[in-house]
Design an enzyme around this catalytic site. Structure first.
Site, PDB file in Angstrom:
ATOM      1  N   GLN A 108       0.845  -1.196   0.000  1.00 53.72           N
ATOM      2  CA  GLN A 108       0.000   0.000   0.000  1.00 53.72           C
ATOM      3  C   GLN A 108       0.882   1.249   0.000  1.00 53.72           C
ATOM      4  O   GLN A 108       0.406   2.353  -0.180  1.00 53.72           O
ATOM      5  CB  GLN A 108      -0.891   0.000   1.247  1.00 53.72           C
ATOM      6  CG  GLN A 108      -1.836  -1.173   1.332  1.00 53.72           C
ATOM      7  CD  GLN A 108      -2.492  -1.277   2.699  1.00 53.72           C
ATOM      8  OE1 GLN A 108      -3.497  -0.620   2.976  1.00 53.72           O
ATOM      9  NE2 GLN A 108      -1.900  -2.066   3.580  1.00 53.72           N
ATOM     10  N   ASP A 111       6.182   4.850  -1.096  1.00 59.76           N
ATOM     11  CA  ASP A 111       7.519   5.422  -0.830  1.00 59.76           C
ATOM     12  C   ASP A 111       8.633   4.818  -1.678  1.00 59.76           C
ATOM     13  O   ASP A 111       9.741   5.344  -1.700  1.00 59.76           O
ATOM     14  CB  ASP A 111       7.858   5.316   0.665  1.00 59.76           C
ATOM     15  CG  ASP A 111       7.805   3.893   1.208  1.00 59.76           C
ATOM     16  OD1 ASP A 111       7.482   3.731   2.410  1.00 59.76           O
ATOM     17  OD2 ASP A 111       8.070   2.947   0.432  1.00 59.76           O
ATOM     18  N   HIS A 126      -1.370   1.526  -4.328  1.00 54.59           N
ATOM     19  CA  HIS A 126      -1.720   2.943  -4.163  1.00 54.59           C
ATOM     20  C   HIS A 126      -0.795   3.875  -4.941  1.00 54.59           C
ATOM     21  O   HIS A 126      -0.672   5.061  -4.621  1.00 54.59           O
ATOM     22  CB  HIS A 126      -1.728   3.315  -2.667  1.00 54.59           C
ATOM     23  CG  HIS A 126      -2.753   2.557  -1.888  1.00 54.59           C
ATOM     24  ND1 HIS A 126      -2.701   2.432  -0.527  1.00 54.59           N
ATOM     25  CD2 HIS A 126      -3.856   1.877  -2.282  1.00 54.59           C
ATOM     26  CE1 HIS A 126      -3.732   1.707  -0.112  1.00 54.59           C
ATOM     27  NE2 HIS A 126      -4.451   1.363  -1.149  1.00 54.59           N
ATOM     28  N   SER A 195      -2.736  -1.103   9.362  1.00 56.30           N
ATOM     29  CA  SER A 195      -3.841  -1.071  10.327  1.00 56.30           C
ATOM     30  C   SER A 195      -5.043  -1.832   9.768  1.00 56.30           C
ATOM     31  O   SER A 195      -6.021  -2.051  10.467  1.00 56.30           O
ATOM     32  CB  SER A 195      -4.232   0.389  10.600  1.00 56.30           C
ATOM     33  OG  SER A 195      -4.560   1.038   9.369  1.00 56.30           O
ATOM     34  N   ALA A 237       8.520  -4.829  12.516  1.00 51.15           N
ATOM     35  CA  ALA A 237       8.857  -5.639  11.335  1.00 51.15           C
ATOM     36  C   ALA A 237      10.365  -5.806  11.165  1.00 51.15           C
ATOM     37  O   ALA A 237      10.839  -6.896  10.842  1.00 51.15           O
ATOM     38  CB  ALA A 237       8.260  -4.983  10.090  1.00 51.15           C
TER      39      ALA A 237
HETATM   40  N1  APR Z   1       6.551  -2.626  12.267  1.00 50.65           N
HETATM   41  C1  APR Z   1       5.327  -3.134  11.944  1.00 50.65           C
HETATM   42  N2  APR Z   1       4.170  -2.410  12.055  1.00 50.65           N
HETATM   43  C2  APR Z   1       4.262  -1.155  12.506  1.00 50.65           C
HETATM   44  C3  APR Z   1       5.498  -0.573  12.896  1.00 50.65           C
HETATM   45  C4  APR Z   1       6.673  -1.377  12.746  1.00 50.65           C
HETATM   46  N3  APR Z   1       7.874  -0.916  13.068  1.00 50.65           N
HETATM   47  N4  APR Z   1       5.264   0.695  13.334  1.00 50.65           N
HETATM   48  C5  APR Z   1       3.909   0.902  13.224  1.00 50.65           C
HETATM   49  N5  APR Z   1       3.308  -0.208  12.742  1.00 50.65           N
HETATM   50  C6  APR Z   1       1.883  -0.425  12.460  1.00 50.65           C
HETATM   51  C7  APR Z   1       0.912   0.397  13.277  1.00 50.65           C
HETATM   52  O1  APR Z   1       0.630  -0.244  14.504  1.00 50.65           O
HETATM   53  C8  APR Z   1      -0.310   0.452  12.363  1.00 50.65           C
HETATM   54  O2  APR Z   1      -1.154  -0.667  12.611  1.00 50.65           O
HETATM   55  O3  APR Z   1       1.664  -0.033  11.131  1.00 50.65           O
HETATM   56  C9  APR Z   1       0.300   0.324  10.956  1.00 50.65           C
HETATM   57  C10 APR Z   1       0.233   1.600  10.117  1.00 50.65           C
HETATM   58  O4  APR Z   1      -1.100   1.844   9.839  1.00 50.65           O
HETATM   59  P1  APR Z   1      -1.527   3.081   8.901  1.00 50.65           P
HETATM   60  O5  APR Z   1      -0.782   4.268   9.282  1.00 50.65           O
HETATM   61  O6  APR Z   1      -3.007   3.100   8.939  1.00 50.65           O
HETATM   62  O7  APR Z   1      -0.984   2.670   7.453  1.00 50.65           O
HETATM   63  P2  APR Z   1      -1.640   1.702   6.365  1.00 50.65           P
HETATM   64  O8  APR Z   1      -2.363   0.583   6.988  1.00 50.65           O
HETATM   65  O9  APR Z   1      -0.585   1.391   5.413  1.00 50.65           O
HETATM   66  O10 APR Z   1      -2.704   2.715   5.671  1.00 50.65           O
HETATM   67  C11 APR Z   1      -3.376   2.239   4.550  1.00 50.65           C
HETATM   68  O11 APR Z   1      -4.310   4.390   4.126  1.00 50.65           O
HETATM   69  O12 APR Z   1      -3.647   6.436   4.460  1.00 50.65           O
HETATM   70  C12 APR Z   1      -3.952   5.589   3.495  1.00 50.65           C
HETATM   71  O13 APR Z   1      -3.149   5.347   1.300  1.00 50.65           O
HETATM   72  C13 APR Z   1      -2.746   5.363   2.626  1.00 50.65           C
HETATM   73  O14 APR Z   1      -1.700   3.307   2.004  1.00 50.65           O
HETATM   74  C14 APR Z   1      -2.283   4.001   3.064  1.00 50.65           C
HETATM   75  C15 APR Z   1      -3.550   3.340   3.531  1.00 50.65           C
END
Ligand code: APR
Length: 245
Positions: A108, A111, A126, A195, A237
């Site tokens: 998703q 970057d 995305h 998330s 991760a």
């Molecule tokens: N390792 C693993 N997971 C992590 C770490 C880490 N070091 N740090 C944070 N996280 C987790 C958080 O707990 C959270 O559940 O990564 C998740 C990030 O969630 P979001 O910020 O909601 O990102 P994402 O799920 O990729 O969002 C989906 O939403 O904003 C739009 O287009 C955007 O692609 C994005 C999509």
């Protein structure tokens, strides 16, 4: 029955990892967090830009209303990225593409850090922040780290917009379909750093589960998907994934 273990990697996961042939990985912003890329959610907060929630500035409506403001947001995110590097999680996943007979990486993230870590054929659900596209003829334009991005389309001269999927927009044609097919065929599915609130991306592990795959979540926090996973590895991760390799 879901496995939660003291050891980050259970014997069951190790065994499945060692004999798997068809593996699918879905990543989100969390996999880039250890590289210094801010996530959108997590830790109980959401990203804001100049007082606007990110899902407002990153929306199709905002491109209509004020594409300059949208570019400012993505130029800021791109500038942030210039000094950042892939981390151990990106590098580990890049190694998996030569380890498994049939490996699929779906992200998703916009970057480009997976590709910079050496991952090939990444399914970008995305889009990518290092590309722009013409609002009229759809021509893609690479944005380099050094040069200023092009102001207009070199094919037709019309304005450009970021080549990323904004809220309210469809995914790139075929991207989800390809990912869904691979998710339905895999025997091991990893969900790393998302998330799982944004669909259809979050649907992929559900498809894998429904087709009998062993689904593993790697995230320091529980997510909307944790309950359907066969295994939840609570951790970062960059620390967890290299333990598998
Ligand atoms: N390792 C693993 N997971 C992590 C770490 C880490 N070091 N740090 C944070 N996280 C987790 C958080 O707990 C959270 O559940 O990564 C998740 C990030 O969630 P979001 O910020 O909601 O990102 P994402 O799920 O990729 O969002 C989906 O939403 O904003 C739009 O287009 C955007 O692609 C994005 C999509």
């Amino acid at each position: 029955m879901q496995t939660a273990t003291a050891l980050p990697i259970s014997a069951r996961l190790r065994e499945r990892f060692s004999r798997a042939q068809r593996v699918c990985v879905l990543t989100g912003a969390g996999i880039s967090a250890e590289s210094g890329v801010p996530t959108f959610r997590g830790g109980g907060k959401t990203a804001v830009w100049k007082g606007m929630p990110f899902d407002v500035i990153s929306s199709a409506r905002m491109v209509q209303r004020d594409v300059v403001a949208v570019w400012e947001w993505f130029d800021y995110r791109r500038d942030l990225l210039k000094s950042l590097r892939p981390n151990a999680a990106h590098r580990e996943i890049a190694r998996w593409q030569d380890r498994f007979e049939d490996f699929t990486l779906v992200t998703q993230n916009i970057d480009g850090l997976h590709q910079r870590a050496g991952s090939r054929n990444v399914i970008e659900l995305h889009g990518n922040i290092w590309r722009a596209r013409c609002v009229t003829c759809d021509t893609r334009h690479e944005i380099s780290q050094q040069d200023k991005r092009a102001a207009a389309c070199f094919e037709c001269g019309d304005p450009l917009r970021p080549d990323v999927v904004l809220f309210g927009e469809m995914l790139p044609p075929g991207a989800f379909e390809r990912a869904a097919m691979k998710a339905s065929e895999c025997e091991l599915c990893f969900v790393v750093g998302t998330s799982a609130l944004v669909y259809p991306a979050a649907n992929l592990p559900e498809i894998a589960k429904a087709h009998g795959a062993y689904v593993v979540e790697v995230n320091p926090e529980r997510t909307a998907l944790s309950t359907i996973c066969d295994e939840v590895v609570k951790g970062e991760a960059g620390e967890v994934l290299p333990l598998l390799g």
